[in-house]
Design an enzyme around this catalytic site. Structure first.
Site, PDB file in Angstrom:
ATOM      1  N   GLN A  86       0.817  -1.214   0.000  1.00 37.64           N
ATOM      2  CA  GLN A  86       0.000   0.000   0.000  1.00 37.64           C
ATOM      3  C   GLN A  86       0.853   1.268   0.000  1.00 37.64           C
ATOM      4  OE1 GLN A  86      -2.683  -0.261   3.363  1.00 37.64           O
ATOM      5  NE2 GLN A  86      -3.556  -2.189   2.684  1.00 37.64           N
ATOM      6  N   HIS A 123      -1.353   0.797   5.574  1.00 42.22           N
ATOM      7  CA  HIS A 123      -2.091   1.814   6.360  1.00 42.22           C
ATOM      8  C   HIS A 123      -1.318   3.110   6.578  1.00 42.22           C
ATOM      9  CE1 HIS A 123      -5.101  -1.229   8.270  1.00 42.22           C
ATOM     10  NE2 HIS A 123      -4.934  -1.401   6.966  1.00 42.22           N
ATOM     11  N   GLU A 147     -16.016   3.563   8.408  1.00 44.09           N
ATOM     12  CA  GLU A 147     -16.740   4.652   9.070  1.00 44.09           C
ATOM     13  C   GLU A 147     -16.642   5.956   8.304  1.00 44.09           C
ATOM     14  OE1 GLU A 147     -14.793   5.105  12.812  1.00 44.09           O
ATOM     15  OE2 GLU A 147     -15.686   3.289  13.696  1.00 44.09           O
ATOM     16  N   TYR A 183     -11.687   9.073  18.114  1.00 40.08           N
ATOM     17  CA  TYR A 183     -12.632   8.285  17.311  1.00 40.08           C
ATOM     18  C   TYR A 183     -12.537   6.783  17.586  1.00 40.08           C
ATOM     19  CZ  TYR A 183     -13.837  12.732  15.599  1.00 40.08           C
ATOM     20  OH  TYR A 183     -14.301  14.029  15.582  1.00 40.08           O
ATOM     21  N   TYR A 186      -9.366  -9.543  10.408  1.00 40.80           N
ATOM     22  CA  TYR A 186      -9.527 -10.350   9.190  1.00 40.80           C
ATOM     23  C   TYR A 186      -9.537 -11.840   9.499  1.00 40.80           C
ATOM     24  CZ  TYR A 186      -8.777  -6.002   6.741  1.00 40.80           C
ATOM     25  OH  TYR A 186      -8.911  -4.713   6.286  1.00 40.80           O
TER      26      TYR A 186
END
Lengths: 160, 378
Positions: free
Chosen positions: B91, B153, B247, B257, B268
């Site tokens: 990523q 991430h 979200e 949050y 997962y």
């Protein structure tokens, strides 16, 4: 190998995988919940144990599949190694337990190489968690070897 | 062997979000009142899009290059020079590209990207000058701390606030989820910065011992979009949850949050990450997607071409392979429609163009820039 021995081996393998994956599921839940508690959240005992039970259903099947793939070659290697070792129940159980632990460790590494995330099972992110989870593999190897030992001690039925 | 693992990795996420896709396929078919045209193609995992005032576009490719699309849609073959070198893996790579609000005068361009190495990397933010179709005087104005290992991430979406500060989202690095609650770490936070990377004096935690002064909000997993709604005077972000728990959040300074203490998602592997879906002191999402849609970019539509979408969010979904139209309500948000499923593409980003058209980036090694126009010219 006789049909009887083969079918018994399959049964013992299934029982070993079951025991190992249940223990592994319980261990990983404790690590995850301990991390949540360390962040300051109060986790009441009832919620702690219900989460552990929920993980047996949610996490257990995937871990059982992983354990089966890990134990199959590991136990075969252990059986071969035992042929070259002096007889002795304690040594034999130790070899099978060690093989189970190494087998599941190898499965963790392969899963992490294949999966896009750095670590598939969160509890194995650190050394302590990895060693604890290897205990589940060790249990699998031990259960398999112990069941075979008990089987051989039972009186064998012979037709009159 | 390496190729085998690459193939397995590429199919991993879609396997876990299969249940979400099944749900989406059952949605009623959309009566198409739009047409979709290809603006440019042949882009390597395009990630973000910025519109230059002269009608051209800048597109980041996750594989580390910034591309220029001419006003007539022609993709310039040579990548834009001057772009900082990104750590490209999984990523990780080049991420957002955003023009300064006063770009016509300042010529400032902001680029977020994964920087460092596999063993020690972070989300970085660089600022450069747009000169002669290249980036010049590029400087790194922010690097998230501490470094992490792995290639997952990064967050790395960027939005300007009306006071000319900017908010940058930062992911949890996957293996570092607990750090999202650590006020002494940038991991799993949003940070608010001046353009030069300095800390605004009115940041919520300035002067708080043990809290990094850049921190704006806490408790995020992988925030993949952030938009400022100038009419509603609110900052909206969404984040990629685990297995479930995607979200949309209303970001307010200093608020937490919840990740990983509260989430509707599971790991997962099927394991519970936390037993809590809500706790006092943590902000609930405006909208939760369980099962996951894998949200990526997002735009708050303000334009003339689609008046029926005015003031609504359009959320790109990767695994979901749709763009979700979300209506913002008084105390929440409602997912009302899934668009563009007929294109059968993973959507990395969605933007509102200066012409009022909706622009889409498709996530693939041969990614495209698509323009969505009304079926009938208005």
């Amino acid at each position: 190998m006789s049909l009887r021995l083969m079918s018994r081996s399959v049964l013992y393998f299934v029982l070993a995988v079951l025991a190992a994956s249940l223990l592994g599921s319980v261990i990983q839940s404790q690590f995850n919940l301990a991390q949540i508690a360390a962040l300051g959240a109060e986790v009441p005992p009832a919620l702690w144990w219900s989460t552990t039970l929920e993980d047996m259903v949610g996490f257990g099947p995937l871990y059982a599949a992983m354990m089966a793939v890990a134990l199959l070659p590991a136990l075969l290697v252990a059986a071969l190694v035992c042929r070259w070792l002096p007889p002795g129940e304690a040594l034999r159980l130790t070899v099978f337990a060690a093989a189970g632990a190494v087998g599941i460790f190898a499965a963790f590494q392969l899963a992490n190489m294949a999966a896009p995330m750095p670590t598939l099972i969160a509890a194995t992110r650190g050394l302590g968690g990895t060693l604890a989870m290897m205990l589940s593999g060790a249990l699998g190897g031990w259960v398999f070897a112990r069941l075979h030992s008990l089987d051989q001690r039972l009186p064998q039925h012979t037709p009159a | 062997m390496t190729r085998f693992f690459q193939i397995v990795r590429s199919h991993f996420w879609s396997g876990f979000t299969l249940s979400g896709c099944a749900l989406l396929f059952s949605a009623a078919a959309h009566a198409a009142d739009y047409r979709v045209e290809t603006v440019a193609e042949g882009l390597s995992h395009p990630w973000s899009l910025a519109f230059l005032p002269d009608g051209r576009m800048l597109v980041t490719e996750r594989t580390g290059t910034l591309r220029l699309i001419e006003a007539d849609g022609q993709l310039r073959e040579t990548p834009v020079s001057g772009v900082p070198e990104a750590f490209v893996s999984g990523q990780a790579g080049l991420k957002d590209v955003v023009l300064a609000p006063d770009f016509e005068d300042s010529r400032e361009v902001f680029i977020s990207y994964a920087c460092g190495t596999r063993r020690a990397n972070a989300t970085c933010l660089a600022r450069g000058q747009w000169q002669d179709d290249a980036l010049a005087q590029v400087e790194v104005v922010f690097r998230a701390s501490p470094d992490k290992t792995g290639d997952a991430h990064y967050g790395a979406r960027l939005a300007f606030l009306p006071d000319d500060t900017l908010v940058l989202t930062l992911g949890d690095g996957f293996d570092y989820r607990e750090a999202a609650q650590d006020p002494g770490s940038h991991i799993g936070k949003t940070v608010r910065l001046h353009r030069d990377g300095s800390v605004p004096e009115d940041n919520p935690f300035v002067g708080h011992e043990g809290v990094l002064p850049e921190v704006y909000t806490l408790g995020h997993r992988n925030p993949q979009a952030i938009v400022y709604d100038s009419e509603g005077e609110r900052l909206l972000a969404h984040e990629h949850g685990p297995r479930g728990g995607d979200e949309i959040n209303l970001l307010e300074p200093g608020k937490n949050y919840g990740w990983p203490l509260v989430t509707h998602g599971k790991d997962y592997t099927g394991a519970r990450i936390t037993p809590f879906e809500s706790l006092p002191g943590f902000e609930p999402p405006l909208l939760d997607w369980t099962p996951s849609i894998a949200p990526a970019g997002m735009t708050l539509y303000r334009g003339k071409l689609f008046p029926q979408w005015e003031g609504q969010l359009l959320v790109a979904a990767l695994a979901g392979m749709r763009v979700h139209r979300v209506v913002l309500e008084r105390d929440g948000a409602r997912d009302v429609e899934q668009l563009f499923g007929e294109l059968n593409e993973r959507f990395r980003d969605v933007r509102t163009g200066p012409d009022g058209a909706v622009y889409l980036l498709t996530d693939s090694p041969q990614g495209r820039v698509l323009r969505v126009m009304p079926a009938i010219e208005r």
